[in-house]
Design an enzyme around this catalytic site. Structure first.
Site, PDB file in Angstrom:
ATOM      1  N   GLU A   1     -13.044 -35.063 -14.161  1.00 57.58           N
ATOM      2  CA  GLU A   1     -11.604 -35.267 -13.970  1.00 57.58           C
ATOM      3  C   GLU A   1     -11.032 -34.089 -13.165  1.00 57.58           C
ATOM      4  OE1 GLU A   1      -9.368 -35.048 -17.639  1.00 57.58           O
ATOM      5  OE2 GLU A   1      -7.983 -36.576 -16.937  1.00 57.58           O
TER       6      GLU A   1
ATOM      7  N   CYS B   1      -3.553 -38.022 -17.356  1.00 62.40           N
ATOM      8  CA  CYS B   1      -4.854 -38.553 -17.779  1.00 62.40           C
ATOM      9  C   CYS B   1      -5.102 -39.954 -17.212  1.00 62.40           C
ATOM     10  CB  CYS B   1      -4.964 -38.550 -19.290  1.00 62.40           C
ATOM     11  SG  CYS B   1      -3.591 -39.353 -20.073  1.00 62.40           S
TER      12      CYS B   1
ATOM     13  N   GLU C   1      -2.283 -45.117 -29.528  1.00 62.15           N
ATOM     14  CA  GLU C   1      -0.908 -44.646 -29.728  1.00 62.15           C
ATOM     15  C   GLU C   1       0.046 -45.666 -29.126  1.00 62.15           C
ATOM     16  OE1 GLU C   1      -0.442 -40.145 -30.031  1.00 62.15           O
ATOM     17  OE2 GLU C   1      -1.468 -40.430 -28.137  1.00 62.15           O
TER      18      GLU C   1
ATOM     19  N   GLU D   1      -6.622 -38.575 -27.869  1.00 58.93           N
ATOM     20  CA  GLU D   1      -6.367 -39.118 -26.529  1.00 58.93           C
ATOM     21  C   GLU D   1      -6.845 -38.051 -25.578  1.00 58.93           C
ATOM     22  OE1 GLU D   1      -5.157 -39.687 -23.183  1.00 58.93           O
ATOM     23  OE2 GLU D   1      -3.116 -39.320 -23.898  1.00 58.93           O
ATOM     24  N   LEU D   2      -8.008 -38.288 -24.962  1.00 62.23           N
ATOM     25  CA  LEU D   2      -8.701 -37.210 -24.249  1.00 62.23           C
ATOM     26  C   LEU D   2      -8.686 -37.441 -22.740  1.00 62.23           C
ATOM     27  CD1 LEU D   2     -11.610 -36.902 -26.835  1.00 62.23           C
ATOM     28  CD2 LEU D   2      -9.427 -35.674 -26.781  1.00 62.23           C
TER      29      LEU D   2
ATOM     30  N   LYS E   1       2.082 -28.799 -32.939  1.00 62.70           N
ATOM     31  CA  LYS E   1       1.712 -27.556 -32.272  1.00 62.70           C
ATOM     32  C   LYS E   1       1.600 -27.844 -30.782  1.00 62.70           C
ATOM     33  CE  LYS E   1      -1.789 -25.897 -30.609  1.00 62.70           C
ATOM     34  NZ  LYS E   1      -1.158 -25.388 -29.376  1.00 62.70           N
ATOM     35  N   PRO E   2       2.668 -27.505 -30.026  1.00 59.53           N
ATOM     36  CA  PRO E   2       2.624 -27.797 -28.593  1.00 59.53           C
ATOM     37  C   PRO E   2       1.722 -26.820 -27.839  1.00 59.53           C
ATOM     38  CG  PRO E   2       4.759 -26.830 -29.220  1.00 59.53           C
ATOM     39  CD  PRO E   2       3.918 -26.894 -30.470  1.00 59.53           C
TER      40      PRO E   2
ATOM     41  N   TRP F   1       0.247 -29.948 -22.245  1.00 57.03           N
ATOM     42  CA  TRP F   1       1.345 -29.434 -21.427  1.00 57.03           C
ATOM     43  C   TRP F   1       1.769 -30.415 -20.338  1.00 57.03           C
ATOM     44  CZ3 TRP F   1      -1.200 -29.771 -16.949  1.00 57.03           C
ATOM     45  CH2 TRP F   1      -2.580 -29.592 -16.984  1.00 57.03           C
ATOM     46  N   ASN F   2       1.030 -31.491 -20.132  1.00 57.35           N
ATOM     47  CA  ASN F   2       1.406 -32.353 -18.983  1.00 57.35           C
ATOM     48  C   ASN F   2       2.581 -33.281 -19.307  1.00 57.35           C
ATOM     49  OD1 ASN F   2      -0.263 -33.861 -20.652  1.00 57.35           O
ATOM     50  ND2 ASN F   2      -1.250 -34.964 -18.976  1.00 57.35           N
TER      51      ASN F   2
END
Ligand code: NAD
Length: 504
Positions: free
Chosen positions: A405, A308, A482, A274-275, A199-200, A175-176
């Site tokens: 985080e 992130c 990416e 991408e975490l 799938k957002p 969502w960011n």
């Protein structure tokens, strides 16, 4: 504070959001229908989308289920052959048309992003342009997905490696950056010749569904790009279990990334993740203080801290520590907290209450362990999702914020003495996405560019993302890359072909 108690403070914000949504040029952007096999599905069940600033419902969207996902996967599979057989240049044209429509409808898309995600409208506008750039970048990369010819180790033989599209891909996005995280994945997949199902996040479906409309208008064929919203576990379970889905790209928390990696094992999908990040920001005492403070402001407060790449641990060399804290606090005091649609806003609400609560937990923990809390408390009266920009001076490695985080506008500033010490502290994390180094010494910059354990390092800059760079992390911050020329490889298989017996 609840949304109810904050209501009298925020009633004008509710009115601003309503007016902007009513005045969209494209009212169909808020229809909330999912795009499955070229058709708009309103859904028997609907979910609500709320403005995180006010808690007000702003739209409804289709709640897709496992049966809808089955239809989408079958449609994607059916579309695959024709899509991969299109010339890369033609696929590129469609991607460029899609990007151009996004730019044409930039303002409407930006309003949707701000209303569902919360970020300041200027940042939302930036995201739409940034999102379109990935489509343009991959339009060109698709034409350059070169294979290779290998000098042969066999007599009278020719050794070839060609790259071919992997098949149906899935994107589970956060969502960011509700638009750019979709186009960064979809641009690469489509350019490679793969259909992709997005799938957002349930918090931010509107902008995803709006860009799906634009993809269809650009001429992307049915089944090639689909967007389904609904329960994350139900929809992702369908994607994970289905062997027709060959690749999965996810951006989000490390915790969910692990679950998806595990869930992909049964059908052995190609997974890119991408975490989370936990970026260290190192300020050495040879640096221009103003530049370092400006860099820290950008690295900490972009996307209201929900990024992130956000600097989570700001290490400052002891000789300039007090001066840095003072200048940083002065710059932070100028940040304006408010609704993202108000033009002066720098910091919007947190998209999720859980994120705001995590910020508060990090502040309380640091305060209890002796940090000095410097905060202007301007956001508190606005509602539960608002977090006032907060500086934690005298922070230590024992505090939660130094280990987890934060994902919000809370800045921990920690003193250090030597280069060796700070590198060890920066690397003492299972996260390894990004790091920042501010120093005037070229030798030191070169040493640190080698010794910092992470996927991306900004030396004397807080601004380094964009389509040309390989975005991704080390350790538990992710797998794969990416963007850049590498991003397309996440959606391609290598095929080695040996032509033997070529002697006349
Ligand atoms: P999340 O990982 O829960 O959500 C990201 C995506 O995963 C969303 O689409 C969500 O619907 C989906 N999802 C959630 N649970 C799932 C499940 N069990 N199975 C399948 N899909 C699932 O992220 P969050 O909880 O909203 O945010 C928590 C933390 O994640 C943040 O504080 C931050 O640390 C991190 N995060 C990182 C990024 C990034 O850009 N790397 C983005 C968002 C969140």
């Amino acid at each position: 504070m609840s949304f109810q108690t904050a209501r009298h403070e925020t009633s004008h914000l509710v009115a601003i959001a309503r007016e902007r949504l009513q005045n969209l040029r494209r009212r169909d952007f808020v229809a909330g229908a999912a795009l499955i096999d070229g058709r708009w599905i309103a859904g028997e069940q609907r979910d609500v989308v709320v403005d995180p600033a006010t808690g007000e419902e702003v739209a409804e969207v289709a709640r897709c289920n496992a049966a809808d996902m089955e239809v989408a996967i079958a449609a994607a599979e059916r579309s695959f052959d024709a899509w991969r057989e299109l010339l890369p240049a033609r696929r590129g044209e469609l991607l460029r048309s899609w990007a151009s429509l996004m730019r044409h409808h930039l303002e409407d898309l930006a309003v949707l992003v701000t209303v569902e995600q919360g970020k300041p409208i200027a940042e939302a506008r930036y995201e739409i342009g940034y999102g379109a750039e990935f489509l343009e970048w991959f339009a060109a990369e698709g034409e350059r997905a070169y294979g290779e010819t290998i000098p042969s180790h066999k007599p009278a033989s020719l050794l070839h490696v060609r790259k071919q599209p992997i098949g149906v891909a899935a994107a589970i996005t956060p969502w960011n950056f509700p638009v750019a995280m979709i186009t960064r994945k979809a641009g690469a997949a489509l350019a490679a010749g793969c259909p992709i199902i997005a799938k957002p996040a349930p918090e931010t479906p509107l902008s995803a569904l709006a860009i799906a409309r634009l993809a269809a208008e650009a001429g992307v064929p049915p089944g090639v790009f689909q967007v389904l919203v609904g329960d994350p576990v139900a929809l992702s379970t369908s994607l994970l279990r289905d062997a027709r889905v060959r690749a999965l790209s996810f951006t989000g928390s490390t915790q969910v990334g692990r679950l998806l990696l595990e869930g992909s094992a049964e059908t052995v999908k190609k997974v890119s993740l991408e975490l989370g990040g936990h970026a260290p920001f190192l300020v050495f005492d040879d640096v221009d203080l103003k530049k370092a403070v400006n860099g820290a402001m950008a690295a900490k407060f972009a996307t209201s801290g929900q990024d992130c790449l956000a600097a989570n641990r700001i290490y400052v060399q002891r000789r300039i520590y007090d001066a840095f804290v003072e200048a940083f606090a002065t710059a932070m005091a100028r940040l304006k907290v408010g609704h993202g649609l108000e033009p002066a806003t720098d910091i919007g609400p947190m998209t999720k209450l859980s994120v705001a609560n995590k910020c508060r937990a990090h502040i309380d923990d640091a305060s209890a362990k002796g940090a000095r809390v410097i905060c202007a408390h301007q956001g508190d009266r606005l509602g539960p999702n608002f977090v006032s920009p907060t500086l934690l001076s005298g922070a230590t490695d024992a505090m939660l914020i130094a280990r987890e985080e934060t994902f919000g506008p809370v800045a921990a500033v920690l003193p250090f003495d030597s280069e060796d010490e700070v590198v060890a502290r920066a690397n003492a994390s299972e996260m390894g996405l990004a790091a920042y180094v501010y120093t005037d010494s070229l030798r030191r910059a070169l040493r640190l560019s080698e010794s910092i354990e992470c996927g991306m390092v900004g030396i004397n800059t807080a601004s380094f993302t964009g389509p040309p760079i390989p975005f991704g992390g080390w350790k538990q911050s992710g797998l794969g890359r990416e963007g850049s020329r590498h991003g397309i490889d996440e959606y391609m298989e290598h095929k080695y072909v040996c032509f033997g017996d070529l002697a006349a």
